[in-house]
Design an enzyme around this catalytic site. Structure first.
Site, PDB file in Angstrom:
ATOM      1  N   LYS A   1       0.830  -1.207   0.000  1.00  0.00           N
ATOM      2  CA  LYS A   1       0.000   0.000   0.000  1.00  0.00           C
ATOM      3  C   LYS A   1       0.862   1.253   0.000  1.00  0.00           C
ATOM      4  O   LYS A   1       0.527   2.238  -0.660  1.00  0.00           O
ATOM      5  CB  LYS A   1      -0.953   0.009   1.200  1.00  0.00           C
TER       6      LYS A   1
ATOM      7  N   LYS B   1      -5.164 -10.459  -5.932  1.00  0.00           N
ATOM      8  CA  LYS B   1      -6.433 -10.700  -5.220  1.00  0.00           C
ATOM      9  C   LYS B   1      -7.496  -9.701  -5.674  1.00  0.00           C
ATOM     10  O   LYS B   1      -7.168  -8.574  -6.074  1.00  0.00           O
ATOM     11  CB  LYS B   1      -6.229 -10.636  -3.702  1.00  0.00           C
TER      12      LYS B   1
ATOM     13  N   LYS C   1     -10.879  -3.792  -3.645  1.00  0.00           N
ATOM     14  CA  LYS C   1     -11.687  -2.595  -3.866  1.00  0.00           C
ATOM     15  C   LYS C   1     -10.959  -1.614  -4.768  1.00  0.00           C
ATOM     16  O   LYS C   1     -11.561  -0.791  -5.422  1.00  0.00           O
ATOM     17  CB  LYS C   1     -11.970  -1.918  -2.524  1.00  0.00           C
TER      18      LYS C   1
END
Ligand code: TYM
Length: 326
Positions: free
Chosen positions: A111, A192, A195
């Site tokens: 991230k 994966k 969102k």
């Protein structure tokens, strides 16, 4: 007695990975264990949020959890920021974790590499997650595979705290579903489903219309062979479809593969299974969305129940640490 705790962030829309990797298991677990489920709004603050959007996403997520089948008479459903012990517990966990441990978290690495602004909270996020779990003496934490490292860190922190200050926290264990623990992006089946995926076509949202679901699954990336077989390394796209079909119909991916010799029918059946799984959830969500005041009332009751447990654990931890009682 087993105690279950788990959480989900109110960011963006809930997708099939959240549902199959975690939420359907929350619904099952609530009948087997004393269970607490939390909309972790403080975790969402690790990235800047639009305030109006955050407020509404938090409420809508709670409504979706009720629609999926969480029963507030059976489990405890609440919003993280309504229970102040989470941030206090997080500080204690930050002081228990080392910078090295936090740096090794792969989710932080991923991230922070993509973000323009990396907040301090993004770095210390796993300490807040550890506090979430430990405050409730949780024995089991149902999560998808991507949270494995965070739950392992939680165990390490609890053990370290207990060995420094005496037995205080219960050591929790992560539990993963048999199928669906790792739902992959339909367009990029080695990443994966998430969102924040690059292409919306790769992510099925729990509130997607049947037509959109059919379209996304029909266009899912497969491979140039024709054999239907569960083999994640060699056939990630087909394996992902099998994993979704299996999870949506209560079978393992290998069981779901039986009887298919072409990709077309596999896709049609997977789409149908997902549409059928989501249909009652969507109907119930529409009803619940009409009465936000009732959802807020249920969340207030949940926060009251949660705070009672969290306050007792926090008091135990403060005593163990030698903080002078007020
Ligand atoms: P979050 O909000 O990203 O995801 C909620 C749950 O969905 C699972 N999940 C998936 N499972 C399978 N395939 C996928 N593609 C997929 N994407 C997401 C996640 O593993 C998770 O179980 N840090 C957590 C929230 C949290 C928490 C906690 C969880 C905060 N405190 C305490 C458990 C206990 C998170 O960001 O999940």
């Amino acid at each position: 007695m087993t105690r279950v705790f788990s959480g989900i962030q109110p960011t963006g829309n809930v997708h099939l990975g959240n549902l199959l990797g975690a939420l359907v298991h929350w619904v099952e677990d609530q009948h087997r264990s004393d269970s607490l489920y939390c909309v972790v709004d403080l975790h969402a603050l690790t990235f800047p949020q639009d305030p109006t959007e955050l407020r509404s996403t938090t409420l809508r997520l709670a409504q979706l959890l009720l629609a999926i089948g969480l029963d507030p008479d059976v489990c405890t459903l609440f919003v993280q920021s309504h229970v102040p012990q989470h941030t206090q517990g997080a500080w204690i966990m930050e002081c228990t974790a080392s910078v090295g441990e936090l740096r090794r978290m792969t989710q932080f690495k991923d991230k922070s590499a993509k973000a323009q602004f990396v907040s301090g909270g993004l770095f210390t996020y796993p300490a807040l997650m550890a506090a979430d779990i430990l405050l409730y003496d949780a024995t089991h934490v149902p999560v998808g595979d991507d949270q494995r490292q965070h739950v392992e860190l939680t165990r390490d922190l609890a053990e370290r705290f207990n060995s420094r200050y005496g037995q205080t926290f219960v050591i929790p264990e992560a539990t993963y579903p048999r199928a669906g623990a790792r739902v992959m992006d339909l367009q990029a089946p080695t990443s994966k489903m998430s969102k924040s995926a690059e292409s919306a076509a790769g992510t099925i949202l729990v509130l997607d219309e049947p037509k959109a679901i059919e379209r996304k699954i029909k266009r899912a990336v497969t491979d140039t062979e024709t054999e239907v077989r569960y083999d994640v390394a060699a056939k990630p796209g087909v394996s992902n479809l099998l994993s979704i079909l299996g999870a949506a119909t209560g079978r393992t991916p290998e069981e779901a593969a039986v009887g298919y010799s072409q990709y077309g029918p596999l896709k049609t059946d997977t789409a149908e299974a997902v549409v059928e799984l989501l249909r009652p959830i969507q109907a119930r969500y529409t009803e619940l969305a009409e009465d936000p005041a009732e959802t807020r009332r249920l969340l207030a009751v949940g926060a009251g129940k949660a705070e009672e447990i969290a306050a007792a654990t926090l008091a135990r931890a403060k005593e163990a640490l030698g903080l002078l009682p007020g």
